[in-house]
Design an enzyme around this catalytic site. Sequence first.
Site, short mmCIF file in Angstrom:
data_model
loop_
_atom_site.label_atom_id
_atom_site.label_comp_id
_atom_site.label_asym_id
_atom_site.label_seq_id
_atom_site.Cartn_x
_atom_site.Cartn_y
_atom_site.Cartn_z
N LYS A 201 -0.09 3.09 6.98
CA LYS A 201 0.75 2.83 5.75
C LYS A 201 0.78 1.42 5.62
CE LYS A 201 5.09 3.52 3.69
NZ LYS A 201 6.49 4.02 3.79
N LYS A 255 -1.92 5.67 3.25
CA LYS A 255 -1.22 5.60 2.15
C LYS A 255 -1.19 4.26 1.88
CE LYS A 255 3.62 5.80 1.01
NZ LYS A 255 4.89 6.08 1.48
N SER A 281 3.33 6.15 -5.90
CA SER A 281 3.75 6.03 -7.27
C SER A 281 3.07 5.00 -8.10
CB SER A 281 5.20 5.66 -7.34
OG SER A 281 5.26 4.54 -6.40
N TYR A 319 1.68 13.00 -7.33
CA TYR A 319 2.72 13.48 -8.50
C TYR A 319 2.13 13.97 -9.35
CZ TYR A 319 5.25 10.08 -5.86
OH TYR A 319 5.86 9.33 -4.64
C1 PBG Z 1 9.56 4.80 2.48
C2 PBG Z 1 8.56 5.43 1.36
C3 PBG Z 1 7.87 4.50 0.58
C4 PBG Z 1 7.23 5.64 -0.10
C5 PBG Z 1 7.26 6.84 0.39
N1 PBG Z 1 8.22 6.63 1.67
C6 PBG Z 1 8.11 3.26 0.07
C7 PBG Z 1 7.99 2.18 0.94
O1 PBG Z 1 7.76 2.34 2.09
O2 PBG Z 1 8.71 1.28 0.51
C8 PBG Z 1 6.32 5.27 -1.23
C9 PBG Z 1 5.67 6.35 -2.07
C10 PBG Z 1 5.26 5.86 -3.40
O3 PBG Z 1 5.24 4.81 -3.85
O4 PBG Z 1 5.06 7.08 -4.23
N2 PBG Z 1 9.84 5.20 3.47
#
Ligand code: PBG
Length: 330
Positions: A201, A255, A281, A319
């Site tokens: 991530k 991700k 997102s 989404y």
């Molecule tokens: C946080 C989390 C995030 C997302 C999913 N779980 C954001 C972050 O790490 O700040 C982001 C998902 C998205 O942007 O669609 N644990």
Amino acid sequence: MRILGKYPNIRLRRNRKSDWTRRLVSENNLTANDLILPIFITTGKNKIEPIKSMPGINRYSVDKITKIVNKANKLNIPLVAIFPQTPNNKKNSMGTEALNEDNLVCQAIRKIKKNNPNIGIMADVALDPYTDHGHDGILKNKEIINDETIKILSQQALLQAEMGCDVIAPSDMMDGRVGIIRKALDKNNFKNVQILSYAAKYASNFYGPFRNAIGSMNKLKGDKKSYQMDYKNASEALREVALDVKEGADFVMVKPALPYLDIIKSIKENFRLPVFAYQVSGEYSMIIRAIKTGVLNKDAIIESLLSIKRAGASAIVTYFAMDIAKKINK
Ligand code: PBG
């Protein structure tokens, strides 16, 4: 690779000449089985609230989720992922609301398990929906402290499993969290609860609209670079995956997705395990806005998802899941 034959004997366009032959030689496909639907939950009753930063996506109060989960189930979507918008008065520096068995995630899991026992439920393990500083772990002297955080995360995971969660998804990027979660689950007789580790991530600029959706945007102090990965790095993702697999991850997530296809591919090639990808997102918002303003046509959505499959992903959190499942099931 040895190149066989040459023009004019060989004409690659022959296999592309009509729809039926293109279908015969297609190397990859997208089906509803590949899609994971994220659902945002909010407090209150009878609420379906549009999320401004993500046109077309809503937040649902718990009493309203059965309808959308029913739809997902009918469309053959195997798994839903739930994300809570915690009210500000329940956030604090330790994120204690994460361990409240009546928090939004727990309520949603119970509801879905009761009404839709055949669909899989996934829930994130991380503290950011619950902390008043917006970080995924505990903040002490300007540092996100690892070892204290993972103890809380293992309790959060256990609570979610007790509620009926099928797939525990640590999205926090602390070191050692998969191992401690696996241990806690096994010790409490949740041997069949799966762990989907967000192994690679990245500290990405593409999460903005999500933070907006769960209300952690204005809260976040600083950035997440001390725990999420640096986007300059690729080999490091393999080390992350290796450790998580050793600690007991059943599958791993990359991700974001589209800017990280190289990472998906190299994890798949090196580990031969199910790799999932999260079309986040920011990716969603870019594509949907381009379509709404006429800059792209709608098929750009399928192309983006297919490219993630082609890179080696077994499933995609997106989404677009509902719209695309409707379209490809036809
Ligand atoms: C946080 C989390 C995030 C997302 C999913 N779980 C954001 C972050 O790490 O700040 C982001 C998902 C998205 O942007 O669609 N644990």
